[in-house]
Design a protein around this motif. Structure first.
Motif, PDB file in Angstrom:
ATOM      1  N   SER A  79      42.030  33.927  35.794  1.00 29.32           N
ATOM      2  CA  SER A  79      41.778  33.381  37.114  1.00 29.32           C
ATOM      3  C   SER A  79      42.432  34.275  38.160  1.00 29.32           C
ATOM      4  O   SER A  79      43.627  34.586  38.068  1.00 29.32           O
ATOM      5  CB  SER A  79      42.351  31.966  37.211  1.00 29.32           C
ATOM      6  OG  SER A  79      42.330  31.521  38.537  1.00 29.32           O
ATOM      7  N   GLY A 114      47.061  35.960  41.388  1.00 31.49           N
ATOM      8  CA  GLY A 114      47.722  36.174  42.679  1.00 31.49           C
ATOM      9  C   GLY A 114      49.032  35.406  42.769  1.00 31.49           C
ATOM     10  O   GLY A 114      50.049  35.937  43.228  1.00 31.49           O
ATOM     11  N   LEU A 115      49.008  34.147  42.312  1.00 33.01           N
ATOM     12  CA  LEU A 115      50.229  33.344  42.317  1.00 33.01           C
ATOM     13  C   LEU A 115      51.275  33.941  41.387  1.00 33.01           C
ATOM     14  O   LEU A 115      52.454  34.037  41.745  1.00 33.01           O
ATOM     15  CB  LEU A 115      49.902  31.903  41.900  1.00 33.01           C
ATOM     16  CG  LEU A 115      51.093  30.957  41.790  1.00 33.01           C
ATOM     17  CD1 LEU A 115      51.713  30.720  43.159  1.00 33.01           C
ATOM     18  CD2 LEU A 115      50.660  29.649  41.157  1.00 33.01           C
ATOM     19  N   LYS A 167      43.011  33.482  41.253  1.00 32.73           N
ATOM     20  CA  LYS A 167      43.980  32.680  42.008  1.00 32.73           C
ATOM     21  C   LYS A 167      45.310  32.590  41.267  1.00 32.73           C
ATOM     22  O   LYS A 167      46.373  32.768  41.860  1.00 32.73           O
ATOM     23  CB  LYS A 167      43.431  31.274  42.245  1.00 32.73           C
ATOM     24  CG  LYS A 167      42.263  31.209  43.185  1.00 32.73           C
ATOM     25  CD  LYS A 167      41.758  29.781  43.293  1.00 32.73           C
ATOM     26  CE  LYS A 167      40.505  29.696  44.124  1.00 32.73           C
ATOM     27  NZ  LYS A 167      39.965  28.328  44.152  1.00 32.73           N
ATOM     28  N   ALA A 168      45.240  32.308  39.977  1.00 33.61           N
ATOM     29  CA  ALA A 168      46.463  32.219  39.187  1.00 33.61           C
ATOM     30  C   ALA A 168      47.146  33.581  39.075  1.00 33.61           C
ATOM     31  O   ALA A 168      48.377  33.660  39.062  1.00 33.61           O
ATOM     32  CB  ALA A 168      46.151  31.666  37.797  1.00 33.61           C
ATOM     33  N   GLU A 213      47.292  36.005  33.018  1.00 29.42           N
ATOM     34  CA  GLU A 213      47.665  36.335  34.386  1.00 29.42           C
ATOM     35  C   GLU A 213      49.154  36.646  34.500  1.00 29.42           C
ATOM     36  O   GLU A 213      49.556  37.620  35.139  1.00 29.42           O
ATOM     37  CB  GLU A 213      47.320  35.166  35.321  1.00 29.42           C
ATOM     38  CG  GLU A 213      45.847  34.900  35.438  1.00 29.42           C
ATOM     39  CD  GLU A 213      45.306  33.966  34.375  1.00 29.42           C
ATOM     40  OE1 GLU A 213      45.995  33.708  33.364  1.00 29.42           O
ATOM     41  OE2 GLU A 213      44.172  33.486  34.549  1.00 29.42           O
ATOM     42  N   ALA A 216      37.412  33.556  40.134  1.00 27.83           N
ATOM     43  CA  ALA A 216      38.362  32.894  41.019  1.00 27.83           C
ATOM     44  C   ALA A 216      39.079  31.753  40.307  1.00 27.83           C
ATOM     45  O   ALA A 216      40.276  31.564  40.477  1.00 27.83           O
ATOM     46  CB  ALA A 216      37.658  32.379  42.261  1.00 27.83           C
ATOM     47  N   SER A 217      38.373  30.987  39.495  1.00 32.32           N
ATOM     48  CA  SER A 217      38.971  29.873  38.743  1.00 32.32           C
ATOM     49  C   SER A 217      38.542  29.935  37.291  1.00 32.32           C
ATOM     50  O   SER A 217      38.112  28.952  36.712  1.00 32.32           O
ATOM     51  CB  SER A 217      38.544  28.536  39.352  1.00 32.32           C
ATOM     52  OG  SER A 217      39.011  28.424  40.661  1.00 32.32           O
TER      53      SER A 217
END
Length: 190
Positions: free
Chosen positions: A69, A74-75, A71-72, A121, A63-64
């Motif tokens: 990551s 997904g962004l 999250k990164a 990412e 996740a981080s």
């Protein structure tokens, strides 16, 4: 029994340093404080950034994560998708050129906004956008059975080229965005 092959001097052996670094990295970055300190025992910005990335419960992937990551990613995926959509809406140059420009611009903006390097990412998101754009551009032109026949013959090379172009554009965009961010945050000497 054979005699053991011990080294006469291990002081200058670079493999010992590599083993120490790997052991330190696998232990979660909790090593000697002298290794994190720069000249004179003062921590440098590079060493503190590396120790912050390795501290806590942040792993390499997750996740981080430090290397990748979720999250990164997904962004980056959402940002690149919006960039592709907006780029394809540009009159006269939409389509392939607008989509490629959208990938580059989205990755550029991510490089400016994000405080950490997120090449993996952004690159994966750009490659996915490039591959998807290549496939949809073939299916969107002409008669659908002809497009499907073309994809059955040339689909894999088309996806590879589209993904490669998307990857290259995303990495270049992210690099230039990070470079601009570093230039904007640096004091001008006069």
């Amino acid at each position: 029994m054979q005699p053991s092959k011990e080294r006469e001097s291990s002081e200058d052996d670079p493999m010992d340093d590599l083993d120490d670094l790997l052991d330190d990295d696998l232990a979660g970055g909790e090593g000697d404080s002298d290794a994190d300190a720069g000249a004179g025992g003062v921590a440098t910005p590079e060493s503190t950034a590396g120790s912050e990335a390795g501290s806590g419960d942040a792993g390499r992937i997750g996740a981080s994560g430090r290397w990748f990551s979720a999250k990164a990613f997904g962004l980056a995926l959402v940002t690149v998708a919006v960039g592709v959509f907006v780029g394809s809406l540009i009159p006269l140059i939409g389509g392939t050129v607008g989509t490629a420009g959208g990938v580059f611009l989205a990755a550029f903006l991510l490089g400016i906004v994000l405080s950490t390097r997120r090449y993996a990412e952004t690159g994966v998101a750009g490659a996915a956008a490039g591959a998807t754009s290549a496939v949809t551009s073939v299916l969107g032109v002409g008669f659908l059975p002809i497009g499907i026949d073309y994809l059955s013959q040339w689909g894999l090379p088309l996806v590879a080229v589209g993904g490669g172009v998307g990857l290259a554009l995303a990495l270049l965009g992210h690099y230039f965005g990070r470079d601009l961010r570093a230039g904007l945050s640096r004091d001008v000497e006069g």
